[in-house]
Design an enzyme around this catalytic site. Structure first.
Site, PDB file in Angstrom:
ATOM      1  N   TYR A 103     -15.611  -3.916  -0.059  1.00 32.23           N
ATOM      2  CA  TYR A 103     -16.413  -3.226   0.733  1.00 32.23           C
ATOM      3  C   TYR A 103     -16.514  -1.745   0.444  1.00 32.23           C
ATOM      4  CZ  TYR A 103     -12.358  -0.553   2.518  1.00 32.23           C
ATOM      5  OH  TYR A 103     -11.222   0.114   2.599  1.00 32.23           O
ATOM      6  N   GLU A 142      -0.589   7.248  -2.477  1.00 37.07           N
ATOM      7  CA  GLU A 142      -1.827   7.663  -1.484  1.00 37.07           C
ATOM      8  C   GLU A 142      -1.647   7.470  -0.271  1.00 37.07           C
ATOM      9  OE1 GLU A 142      -5.349   5.320  -2.692  1.00 37.07           O
ATOM     10  OE2 GLU A 142      -4.341   3.549  -2.720  1.00 37.07           O
ATOM     11  N   LEU A 194      -6.677   3.687  -5.144  1.00 32.33           N
ATOM     12  CA  LEU A 194      -8.156   3.633  -5.191  1.00 32.33           C
ATOM     13  C   LEU A 194      -8.654   4.987  -5.612  1.00 32.33           C
ATOM     14  CD1 LEU A 194     -10.591   1.879  -4.220  1.00 32.33           C
ATOM     15  CD2 LEU A 194     -10.851   3.698  -2.342  1.00 32.33           C
TER      16      LEU A 194
HETATM   17  N1  PDD Z   1     -11.195   4.360   2.759  1.00 26.14           N
HETATM   18  N2  PDD Z   1      -7.454   5.149  -0.715  1.00 26.14           N
HETATM   19  C1  PDD Z   1      -7.699   4.438   0.051  1.00 26.14           C
HETATM   20  C2  PDD Z   1      -6.798   3.137   0.263  1.00 26.14           C
HETATM   21  C3  PDD Z   1      -8.812   4.121   0.693  1.00 26.14           C
HETATM   22  O1  PDD Z   1      -9.129   3.010   1.533  1.00 26.14           O
HETATM   23  C4  PDD Z   1      -9.874   5.040   0.774  1.00 26.14           C
HETATM   24  C5  PDD Z   1     -11.254   4.828   1.518  1.00 26.14           C
HETATM   25  C6  PDD Z   1      -9.551   6.270  -0.085  1.00 26.14           C
HETATM   26  C7  PDD Z   1     -10.590   7.299  -0.451  1.00 26.14           C
HETATM   27  O2  PDD Z   1     -11.816   7.254  -0.886  1.00 26.14           O
HETATM   28  P1  PDD Z   1     -13.105   7.647  -0.634  1.00 26.14           P
HETATM   29  O3  PDD Z   1     -12.887   8.985  -1.213  1.00 26.14           O
HETATM   30  O4  PDD Z   1     -14.109   7.116  -1.693  1.00 26.14           O
HETATM   31  O5  PDD Z   1     -13.546   7.259   0.746  1.00 26.14           O
HETATM   32  C8  PDD Z   1      -8.538   6.294  -0.876  1.00 26.14           C
HETATM   33  C9  PDD Z   1     -12.411   4.223   3.546  1.00 26.14           C
HETATM   34  C10 PDD Z   1     -13.114   5.487   4.148  1.00 26.14           C
HETATM   35  C11 PDD Z   1     -12.229   3.431   4.696  1.00 26.14           C
HETATM   36  O6  PDD Z   1     -11.282   2.283   4.265  1.00 26.14           O
HETATM   37  O7  PDD Z   1     -12.602   3.471   5.915  1.00 26.14           O
END
Ligand code: PDD
Length: 276
Positions: free
Chosen positions: A31, A177, A201
């Site tokens: 996703y 993280e 991620l």
């Molecule tokens: N989450 N780490 C994890 C485990 C994440 O699920 C996310 C994003 C991030 C930050 O990634 P980005 O800057 O690309 O949104 C880091 C999304 C927003 C979610 O699951 O809702």
């Protein structure tokens, strides 16, 4: 609400997901969450590139070209008259009789996308949040944005149960993280975050922070931080698509810096607002 179902736009109640969809049974899919500001999908190409990479890592054949997916997502924003908010897009390996092995080539993946309502994290952005340390017990391919979020869900709830906004995951004492965010700390004027390897991620917001640092004479070092070093952090913050940049003022019982959003964090927040 209009929902993208494969390459068709439907009303939400017209979309039916099969009981043998592999996303439903195995979490066998990927996703993305993207932010929409003023009808624009922010960093759309970067999100699509990560979507393609996640699919390739899991050997899910995307049934449409990236250009076609991009066109359909932009159309989704139009059809929903989405000014501000987010869009959620996922693809599963498809629907097939329950069996762990991949289904036949003839089984097509199932793509869905729909708008998520606007989250308003302004209070957190201004005041900062507390984090709860939680052991990182996820699998070793956290670089793939897979639908398997069970441990992330457990960790987030653990944090909420302790009146914290987000979990800070650590693997054998190394900070990785948050449950759905990347983590950064400032020490002696330099920014530190975990290297983009299989343990985190590689967030799109994280990449924007790196670009902002490069363009504004700030140093960002990709290096592991440990939980033993938390007391030496001058500032800390988390990032994600939906939260942007949120200061961290406390981790477990340790107050970070002066217990309020730090100067470098506030500067990055300001620079980030100028991007969107
Ligand atoms: N989450 N780490 C994890 C485990 C994440 O699920 C996310 C994003 C991030 C930050 O990634 P980005 O800057 O690309 O949104 C880091 C999304 C927003 C979610 O699951 O809702």
């Amino acid at each position: 609400m209009k929902v993208l179902y494969n390459n068709q736009f439907k009303n939400r109640d017209e979309v039916v997901i099969d009981i043998e969809d592999r996303g439903y049974q195995f979490g066998d899919g990927i996703y993305e969450v993207m932010r929409v500001y003023n009808r624009n999908v922010f960093t759309l190409d970067e999100h699509l590139a990560r979507f393609v990479r996640s699919a390739a890592e899991l050997k899910i054949q995307l049934p449409y070209s990236v250009e076609d997916i991009k066109t359909m997502l932009l159309e989704l924003v139009e059809q929903n008259h989405l000014e501000e908010g987010s869009i959620y897009v996922q693809i599963t390996r498809g629907t097939s009789m329950r069996n762990h092995s991949f289904p036949a080539q003839s089984v097509s993946p199932v793509l869905i996308a729909y708008p998520l309502p606007k989250k308003n994290p302004s209070q957190e952005q201004q005041q900062g949040i507390k984090m709860k340390l939680v052991e990182d017990m996820r699998w070793l391919r956290c670089d793939i944005k897979s639908l398997n979020l069970l441990y992330n869900v457990m960790a987030k709830q653990e944090a909420l149960d302790h009146q914290c906004y987000e979990a800070l995951l650590h693997r054998n004492g190394t900070i990785t993280e948050g449950s759905s965010t990347n983590f950064f700390a400032v020490k002696d004027g330099k920014l530190y975050t975990h290297p983009a390897n299989n343990l985190i991620l590689n967030g799109i917001t994280r990449l924007e922070i790196r670009k902002l640092c490069e363009a504004n004479d700030m140093t960002m070092i990709e290096k592991e931080l440990t939980i033993n070093g938390i007391e030496s952090f001058d500032e800390a913050f988390i990032t994600s698509t939906t939260l942007e940049i949120v200061p961290v003022t406390q981790i477990d019982d340790t107050v970070i810096g002066q217990g309020e959003p730090g100067e470098m964090t506030k500067r990055l927040q300001m620079l980030f607002q100028a991007l969107i």
